[in-house]
Design an enzyme around this catalytic site. Structure first.
Site, mmCIF file in Angstrom:
data_model
loop_
_atom_site.group_PDB
_atom_site.id
_atom_site.type_symbol
_atom_site.label_atom_id
_atom_site.label_comp_id
_atom_site.label_asym_id
_atom_site.label_seq_id
_atom_site.Cartn_x
_atom_site.Cartn_y
_atom_site.Cartn_z
ATOM 1 N N HIS B 226 42.771 60.441 14.140
ATOM 2 C CA HIS B 226 42.773 61.902 14.228
ATOM 3 C C HIS B 226 41.509 62.495 14.853
ATOM 4 O O HIS B 226 41.623 63.370 15.710
ATOM 5 C CB HIS B 226 43.119 62.598 12.920
ATOM 6 C CG HIS B 226 43.557 64.010 13.203
ATOM 7 N ND1 HIS B 226 44.821 64.320 13.643
ATOM 8 C CD2 HIS B 226 42.880 65.169 13.227
ATOM 9 C CE1 HIS B 226 44.902 65.611 13.900
ATOM 10 N NE2 HIS B 226 43.744 66.156 13.659
ATOM 11 N N TYR B 230 40.111 65.354 18.469
ATOM 12 C CA TYR B 230 39.023 66.321 18.701
ATOM 13 C C TYR B 230 38.087 65.833 19.785
ATOM 14 O O TYR B 230 37.476 66.634 20.489
ATOM 15 C CB TYR B 230 38.286 66.622 17.394
ATOM 16 C CG TYR B 230 39.208 67.315 16.427
ATOM 17 C CD1 TYR B 230 39.607 68.622 16.672
ATOM 18 C CD2 TYR B 230 39.739 66.653 15.334
ATOM 19 C CE1 TYR B 230 40.509 69.247 15.849
ATOM 20 C CE2 TYR B 230 40.649 67.273 14.491
ATOM 21 C CZ TYR B 230 41.031 68.573 14.755
ATOM 22 O OH TYR B 230 41.929 69.191 13.953
ATOM 23 N N HIS B 380 55.083 68.065 19.325
ATOM 24 C CA HIS B 380 53.810 68.694 18.950
ATOM 25 C C HIS B 380 52.681 68.253 19.872
ATOM 26 O O HIS B 380 51.995 69.072 20.457
ATOM 27 C CB HIS B 380 53.464 68.352 17.497
ATOM 28 C CG HIS B 380 51.999 68.464 17.182
ATOM 29 N ND1 HIS B 380 51.345 69.669 17.099
ATOM 30 C CD2 HIS B 380 51.046 67.521 16.974
ATOM 31 C CE1 HIS B 380 50.072 69.471 16.835
ATOM 32 N NE2 HIS B 380 49.856 68.170 16.761
ATOM 33 N N PHE B 381 52.488 66.930 20.031
ATOM 34 C CA PHE B 381 51.263 66.551 20.746
ATOM 35 C C PHE B 381 51.392 66.680 22.263
ATOM 36 O O PHE B 381 50.397 66.559 22.966
ATOM 37 C CB PHE B 381 50.695 65.200 20.293
ATOM 38 C CG PHE B 381 51.534 63.988 20.516
ATOM 39 C CD1 PHE B 381 51.794 63.527 21.777
ATOM 40 C CD2 PHE B 381 52.008 63.254 19.427
ATOM 41 C CE1 PHE B 381 52.532 62.386 21.980
ATOM 42 C CE2 PHE B 381 52.750 62.109 19.616
ATOM 43 C CZ PHE B 381 53.022 61.675 20.900
ATOM 44 N N HIS B 382 52.615 66.971 22.750
ATOM 45 C CA HIS B 382 52.683 67.337 24.168
ATOM 46 C C HIS B 382 52.310 68.799 24.391
ATOM 47 O O HIS B 382 52.204 69.243 25.533
ATOM 48 C CB HIS B 382 54.052 67.000 24.759
ATOM 49 C CG HIS B 382 54.181 65.533 25.088
ATOM 50 N ND1 HIS B 382 54.483 64.578 24.153
ATOM 51 C CD2 HIS B 382 53.986 64.849 26.254
ATOM 52 C CE1 HIS B 382 54.503 63.385 24.722
ATOM 53 N NE2 HIS B 382 54.191 63.508 26.001
ATOM 54 N N ARG B 443 61.292 59.299 16.673
ATOM 55 C CA ARG B 443 60.491 59.144 17.872
ATOM 56 C C ARG B 443 60.437 57.651 18.224
ATOM 57 O O ARG B 443 60.967 56.827 17.483
ATOM 58 C CB ARG B 443 59.069 59.670 17.620
ATOM 59 C CG ARG B 443 58.273 58.821 16.652
ATOM 60 C CD ARG B 443 56.954 59.440 16.253
ATOM 61 N NE ARG B 443 55.931 59.243 17.262
ATOM 62 C CZ ARG B 443 54.610 59.213 17.001
ATOM 63 N NH1 ARG B 443 54.183 59.351 15.760
ATOM 64 N NH2 ARG B 443 53.739 59.049 17.962
ATOM 65 N N ARG B 444 59.828 57.311 19.353
ATOM 66 C CA ARG B 444 59.576 55.912 19.719
ATOM 67 C C ARG B 444 60.808 55.022 19.595
ATOM 68 O O ARG B 444 60.741 53.937 19.046
ATOM 69 C CB ARG B 444 58.497 55.321 18.801
ATOM 70 C CG ARG B 444 57.164 56.002 18.900
ATOM 71 C CD ARG B 444 56.214 55.423 17.907
ATOM 72 N NE ARG B 444 54.853 55.509 18.394
ATOM 73 C CZ ARG B 444 53.819 55.003 17.774
ATOM 74 N NH1 ARG B 444 53.985 54.348 16.658
ATOM 75 N NH2 ARG B 444 52.607 55.122 18.270
#
Lengths: 256, 566
Positions: B226, B230, B380-382, B443-444
């Site tokens: 995580h 950042y 989300h992370f796209h 996913r995946r």
């Protein structure tokens, strides 16, 4: 810091605080809890469906490359179920869409969740963690039946218990690569296999008969079907007895 | 984008050659990475119903997509950006020796990891969870790539200390604060993953140790996994705080807000990793709750950034003639060839609005049970890593390459459309995947062979249309990157016109230039960071290490029997 900015900071803090309170309520008030450490059940290698009083069940799920056991769980409506999930090879997922059941199966540990099935119907059990090249075919089913229907189904199952061959196919992990329902696995499906024609790597055409099946189970590399590599199918870990091979072949014959 | 007051900095030929190579080599890999990304959407929508395409297996392609896009491209870019930012804002020459050493080490590690990935010996995805096993070269290569980036970081620290000595009483340039925060987080969080790789995975992968503690390996991975986000995000924040207001034609609303945000990230980025393990067994729920609350805390500096960036844009819009409570939005340079960086950064901000909201949902423990490991997560992370981070990294790569080579953007109009096309693509893609994720789609997963194939009993009709939407978005995203690559590689071969190697960053003045003493020194914040990490990680790690879980033997992705029983 400037005045407006301070206000924004306080607003953000209050917002996150409200979210936290709501989550605590979801946990304490609605009983939607996170999986935690669990010492009640040690890692197991056998599936189990234990029926208890008052519609309570304890189910021990095995997640393995690339199937769930039990492959199909049958429950009565309003069943209160304690799920214990043990992954016996690599990491797996355990997701039942439409419920809050969403667990990781981690080798060496047992995961736990409780659920009450207050809606009849068929649920999918999906492996949602990558577990190797056939991951996408790893799925189980939960059937929730009205209680009279459930009682009838249970009686049927005990009278005509699953054939020994079907159990062997699970236990010896044939089902990891060969499906019984016609879907594509890493190897050919068992459905309709008996009596079908196969083209070998050397171009010859053979019919799948008993002798061919015995040879293929005992020594998978003896005859290679076109499109497969030698060594794709590992031979049985512990050699199968003649009796066991006959049971498997009878089961495959029944899948038309 | 610039004014005459912006400092001009000459990078010598040898250094700019190395820096350009560090941008170009990962960019070549990125072509493969984004192509594999688009293929994922086609597999999932059932347009490719196969275990492989063009000789690359589905999960091998997914591994390449994750490792290249999220680890290789980002790390190389950030090292280049760091070298240039430190040199530019501290007015110091680029340190050739350390630049070359870190480049050589990073390249060596990348090639070492690329070999098993391309030959199908490391199809374990970018999280490389044991007991699925990859070639030891994969783990070692990744570790060496990380060590290469440490070398760059170590070379900047003495430059920073010298600058502080020579400029006592002056505030450190905000961009330098941002980059040093990013790399301090990176260094701290890569220590546990280095332990996982070198002590647990490599000996196990070589067969020296028989079994591995999977819960411990996962916990160490997310100790890194995580804060990693950042590390990606902070260079983007540097661009938002330092460059965006100037490009838009205004001032940074508050300099102090930027400094507080960077120091908050330093403290709060790392002690949050367990929120990736909400569904894991073997970890006490109370530790998960602690990390959940800390994750909420790390949302605060992002809220502040959202406000400050919006206020800075308002400041710019008013300077450009805008007025009113909302009317000023119309006065920003959305389509201005001379301010093309604005388009990239702005499109990233739009996506990040949704990324932030979905991120808070993910962090909310019991809500996470609905979407954990579903296609909601890539949706989300796209909008985060593939939103503001990817767009700003692409933009800055092109911006720097043009300055290193002394050329202007070869096809300026096309360049202007690239981020807008990307915004459109990601919006469609992420909407599709979000909905199918809430419906339970994993996913995946090579859906084309199972849940996305009407010919099987696994087919789920209610997911399918959302996957089609995912594929439409995926194709648009790919087209957008093609436009980008055309510009990037054309800039690489274009004829130099201006003075090559002259670097100039648009640098904003502050509207409120606060003097806040307590954010002017890294030392106390690094100490608080270490204390926060100890509080958040010592108890769960102690519990995992002393836990009753059994260890696991290795498996290869294509064989359901343990490796040593072949």
């Amino acid at each position: 810091m400037q005045g407006t900015e301070r206000k924004v900071l306080y607003a953000a803090l209050i917002l996150m605080l409200v979210f936290t309170v709501l989550l605590v309520y979801a946990s304490m008030g609605l009983g939607i809890t996170l999986p935690t450490c669990n010492d009640r059940v040690v890692p197991f290698n056998d599936e189990k469906v234990i029926s208890k009083e008052n519609n309570h069940f304890e189910v021990h799920y095995i997640a393995r490359m690339w199937s769930f056991e039990p492959a199909e769980l049958i429950l009565p409506e309003n069943a209160e179920v304690d799920f214990y999930v043990s992954a016996i090879d690599v990491d797996h997922g355990f997701l039942v869409p439409g419920t809050n059941l969403n667990l990781m199966g981690i080798p060496g540990t047992v995961n736990f969740a409780h659920h009450r099935f207050d809606r009849k119907g068929e649920y999918m059990v999906i492996c949602h963690e990558y577990c190797g090249l056939n991951h996408h075919n790893m799925m189980g089913k939960i059937k929730v039946l009205a209680s009279e229907e459930y009682t009838r189904k249970m009686q049927e199952l005990t009278s005509s218990h699953l054939s020994a061959g079907a159990e062997l196919i699970e236990d010896r992990q044939c089902s990891s690569c060969h499906t019984s329902d016609g879907t594509e696995g890493l190897g050919p499906t068992f459905k309709g296999l008996y009596g079908s024609h196969r083209t070998m790597a050397d171009g010859t055409e053979v019919t799948v008969d008993e002798k061919y099946m015995i040879d293929s189970i005992r020594n998978p590399d003896k005859q290679i079907v076109k499109g497969f590599e030698p060594g794709s199918m590992p031979p049985p870990e512990v050699p199968l007895t003649d009796q066991e091979i006959n049971e498997i072949i009878s089961y495959i014959k029944s899948l038309k | 984008m610039f004014s005459d007051t912006d400092y001009k900095f000459q990078i010598e030929k040898k250094n700019r050659f190395v820096l350009a190579a560090m941008l170009v080599i990962p960019m070549l890999l990125l072509v493969l990475g984004v192509f594999e990304g688009m293929l994922q959407t086609l597999y999932r929508a059932g347009y490719i119903r196969s275990t492989s395409f063009l000789g690359i297996e589905y999960y091998q392609g997914l591994t390449l997509h994750g490792v290249i896009n999220a680890i290789v491209f980002t790390t190389f870019f950030e090292v280049v950006f760091g070298f240039v930012i430190i040199a530019y804002y501290l007015r110091r020459p680029v340190q050739s020796r350390w630049l070359i050493v870190s480049f050589a080490v990073m390249l060596f590690g990348t090639l070492m990891a690329a070999f098993p990935m391309l030959t199908g010996k490391a199809s374990v995805l970018y999280t490389f969870y044991p007991p699925l096993k990859a070639s030891p070269l994969f783990y070692l290569g990744a570790a060496i790539l990380i060590v290469g980036s440490w070398i760059a970081y170590f070379s900047w620290i003495p430059q920073y200390i010298t600058w502080r000595k020579e400029n006592s009483g002056k505030k450190t340039p905000l961009a330098v604060v941002g980059m040093l925060s990013a790399f301090t987080i990176w260094f701290a969080c890569t220590l546990p993953v280095a332990y996982e790789v070198l002590v647990l995975l490599v000996p196990w992968s070589l067969g020296w140790t028989k079994s591995i503690d999977v819960v411990l390996a996962r916990t160490l991975f997310w100790f890194f996994g995580h804060p990693l986000v950042y590390f990606w995000l902070l260079p983007t924040y540097v661009m938002f705080y330092v460059m965006l207001p100037k490009i838009a034609g205004g001032k940074l609303f508050s300099d102090g807000a930027g400094r507080i945000a960077f120091m908050s990230f330093l403290v709060l980025s790392i002690p949050v990793g367990l929120h990736h393990q909400f569904a894991d067994p073997g970890i006490n729920a109370s530790f998960k709750w602690l990390h959940m609350i800390l994750t909420f805390a790390v949302a605060i500096p992002s809220f502040m950034t959202a406000f400050t960036v919006a206020a800075s844009m308002e400041n710019a819009a008013i300077a450009r003639g805008g007025s009113g409570l909302f009317g000023w939005w119309k006065y920003l340079p959305y389509f201005d060839k001379d301010r093309w960086l604005f388009s990239y950064l702005f499109c990233g901000l739009v996506l990040f609005f949704f990324g932030g909201i979905t991120g808070i949902i993910n962090a909310s423990g019991n809500m996470n049970l609905t979407i954990h490991n579903t296609s909601w997560v890539p949706a989300h992370f796209h909008t985060t890593i593939a939103g503001p981070v990817f767009l700003s990294f692409l933009a800055m790569s092109l911006f720097l390459l043009c300055q290193f080579r002394g050329v202007s953007v070869p096809f300026p109009k096309m360049n202007l459309w690239t981020p807008w096309l990307w915004l459109l693509g990601v919006s469609i893609f992420s909407t599709g995947l979000s909905v199918s994720g809430i419906l339970g789609e994993p996913r995946r997963t090579n859906l084309g062979l199972s849940y996305g194939n009407p010919g099987t009993d696994r087919y789920v009709a209610s997911w399918h249309m959302w996957d089609v939407m995912g594929a439409i978005g995926g194709i648009i995203m790919f087209l957008s990157t093609v436009l980008f690559f055309i510009n990037f590689f054309a800039a690489l071969f274009a004829k130099s016109k201006q003075n090559p190697g002259e670097v100039q960053f648009p640098t904003s003045e502050a509207y409120h230039d606060e003097q806040i003493g307590w954010v002017r020194n890294f030392k106390p914040w690094v100490i608080v960071m270490v204390v926060a990490i100890l509080i958040a990680y010592v108890p769960p790690l102690y519990q995992v290490v002393t836990g009753k879980q059994q260890k696991a033997v290795p498996y290869l992705p294509w064989n359901p029997l343990p490796e040593n029983k072949k």
